[in-house]
Design a protein around this motif. Sequence first.
Motif, short mmCIF file in Angstrom:
data_model
loop_
_atom_site.label_atom_id
_atom_site.label_comp_id
_atom_site.label_asym_id
_atom_site.label_seq_id
_atom_site.Cartn_x
_atom_site.Cartn_y
_atom_site.Cartn_z
N GLY A 238 10.06 16.08 46.27
CA GLY A 238 11.06 16.71 47.12
C GLY A 238 12.03 17.55 46.32
N ILE A 239 12.49 17.02 45.18
CA ILE A 239 13.41 17.77 44.33
C ILE A 239 12.72 19.00 43.74
N TYR A 240 11.47 18.83 43.28
CA TYR A 240 10.72 19.98 42.76
C TYR A 240 10.60 21.08 43.82
N SER A 241 10.30 20.68 45.04
CA SER A 241 10.14 21.64 46.13
C SER A 241 11.45 22.37 46.41
N MET A 242 12.55 21.63 46.39
CA MET A 242 13.85 22.27 46.65
C MET A 242 14.25 23.21 45.52
N LEU A 243 13.94 22.84 44.29
CA LEU A 243 14.23 23.73 43.16
C LEU A 243 13.44 25.02 43.28
N LEU A 244 12.17 24.90 43.66
CA LEU A 244 11.36 26.10 43.87
C LEU A 244 11.91 26.93 45.02
N ALA A 245 12.43 26.25 46.06
CA ALA A 245 13.03 26.97 47.19
C ALA A 245 14.26 27.74 46.75
N CYS A 246 15.07 27.13 45.87
CA CYS A 246 16.25 27.82 45.36
C CYS A 246 15.86 29.04 44.53
N SER A 248 13.03 30.74 44.78
CA SER A 248 12.48 31.73 45.70
C SER A 248 13.60 32.41 46.49
N GLY A 249 14.57 31.61 46.94
CA GLY A 249 15.69 32.18 47.70
C GLY A 249 16.53 33.10 46.84
N GLY A 250 16.75 32.72 45.58
CA GLY A 250 17.51 33.58 44.68
C GLY A 250 16.82 34.91 44.44
N ALA A 251 15.49 34.83 44.24
CA ALA A 251 14.73 36.07 44.05
C ALA A 251 14.79 36.93 45.30
N MET A 252 14.79 36.31 46.47
CA MET A 252 14.86 37.05 47.73
C MET A 252 16.20 37.77 47.87
N VAL A 253 17.29 37.06 47.54
CA VAL A 253 18.62 37.67 47.63
C VAL A 253 18.75 38.82 46.64
N TYR A 254 18.24 38.61 45.42
CA TYR A 254 18.28 39.67 44.41
C TYR A 254 17.55 40.92 44.92
N MET A 255 16.38 40.74 45.49
CA MET A 255 15.60 41.87 46.00
C MET A 255 16.31 42.58 47.13
N LYS A 256 17.05 41.83 47.94
CA LYS A 256 17.79 42.43 49.05
C LYS A 256 18.98 43.25 48.54
N LEU A 257 19.72 42.70 47.54
CA LEU A 257 20.94 43.34 47.08
C LEU A 257 20.68 44.49 46.13
N THR A 272 10.63 30.38 51.02
CA THR A 272 11.86 29.62 50.77
C THR A 272 12.08 28.59 51.87
N ALA A 273 11.92 29.01 53.12
CA ALA A 273 12.11 28.09 54.24
C ALA A 273 11.08 26.97 54.19
N PHE A 274 9.84 27.31 53.85
CA PHE A 274 8.77 26.32 53.79
C PHE A 274 9.04 25.28 52.69
N LEU A 275 9.42 25.76 51.49
CA LEU A 275 9.67 24.86 50.38
C LEU A 275 10.88 23.95 50.65
N MET A 276 11.92 24.51 51.26
CA MET A 276 13.09 23.69 51.58
C MET A 276 12.74 22.62 52.60
N PHE A 277 11.95 23.01 53.60
CA PHE A 277 11.52 22.06 54.63
C PHE A 277 10.68 20.95 54.00
N MET A 278 9.74 21.34 53.12
CA MET A 278 8.90 20.34 52.47
C MET A 278 9.72 19.42 51.57
N GLY A 279 10.73 19.96 50.91
CA GLY A 279 11.58 19.13 50.08
C GLY A 279 12.30 18.06 50.88
N VAL A 280 12.85 18.45 52.02
CA VAL A 280 13.52 17.49 52.90
C VAL A 280 12.52 16.45 53.40
#
Length: 318
Positions: A238-246, A248-257, A272-280
């Motif tokens: 779960g923690i590994y999945s959430m770290l990957l989600a973070c 992925s989300g960081g890369a997504m925000v960087y690409m947007k900005l 990002t949504a999938f990895l966060m959901f799987m982590g939970v």
Amino acid sequence: MDLSVVVPIYFEEDNIRPLYEAITAALAPTGLQYEVICVDDGSGDNSFPLLKELAATDQRLRVIRFRRNFGQTAAMAAGFEAARGAVIVPMDGDLQNDPADIPLLLEKIKEGYDVVSGWRKDRQDTFINRKLPSMIANGLISRLTDVHLHDYGCTLKAYRREVLEGIGLYGEMHRFVPALASRIGARVAELPVRHHPRLHGTSKYGISRTVRVVLDLLTVKFLLSYATKPIQLFGKWGIYSMLLACGSGGAMVYMKLFANTSMNRNPLLILTAFLMFMGVQFITLGLLGELNARTYYESQGKPIYSVKERLNDPDEHA
């Protein structure tokens, strides 16, 4: 009672009498007090009448008859539960195991081992559908359980009675008893035993059983490593999945900005949504596993440890 021999029987009418005579011939010279428990696993042939006839002439032969076929593991579980011997030796009812090897297993037990597993070093079976799957399964089981045996599938083994107490058998779990026993600190040894070609009847084993063995192996691996701490397994992922989600989300925000990438065209949003959901989900599953583990041990009063002996314990004489 010194010894209990447990024999699952399923459509073995031609082997029962020779097997009974071979067990008697092997154990009579030892001077041990023994019993033979034959479990008729719903045979539809003449197996039970033959067992009944033999039991009428020898009180050391006990017979348990199932209402229908429940499988070898269930038959062995019933035999173990009924056994009264200090040492319990299961063996097949097809005459491929040799009863003459039982005294050799008992000698090894006397050396201080708790489990002695037979090794069919010169196995008399076909290679493709029997030996090859067995070799693969034995290697996999040894690697995952860290209990290295050449032949987990050999039914002929010897167990101290106390080792089997508290070990539940389900599915195809009878072959994993040495690994489960090692979890509570049992000393496990392996001894080469004879193996004879089948003379009567047909084999009940096949490649299809390998799939069931692999599935039960996953259960055994979980029981050996995480039965009392499931959060350590599921929470970790779960923690590994959430770290990957973070990430992925960081890369997504960087690409947007900084790259002006549209979110509706960026697969990282879904990832990002999938990895966060799987982590939970993983962490929740681990917490539920912790609740179940506590319910299992505390409601039944099962300890999470195993004591071999106590010295100067006042409760021992209570």
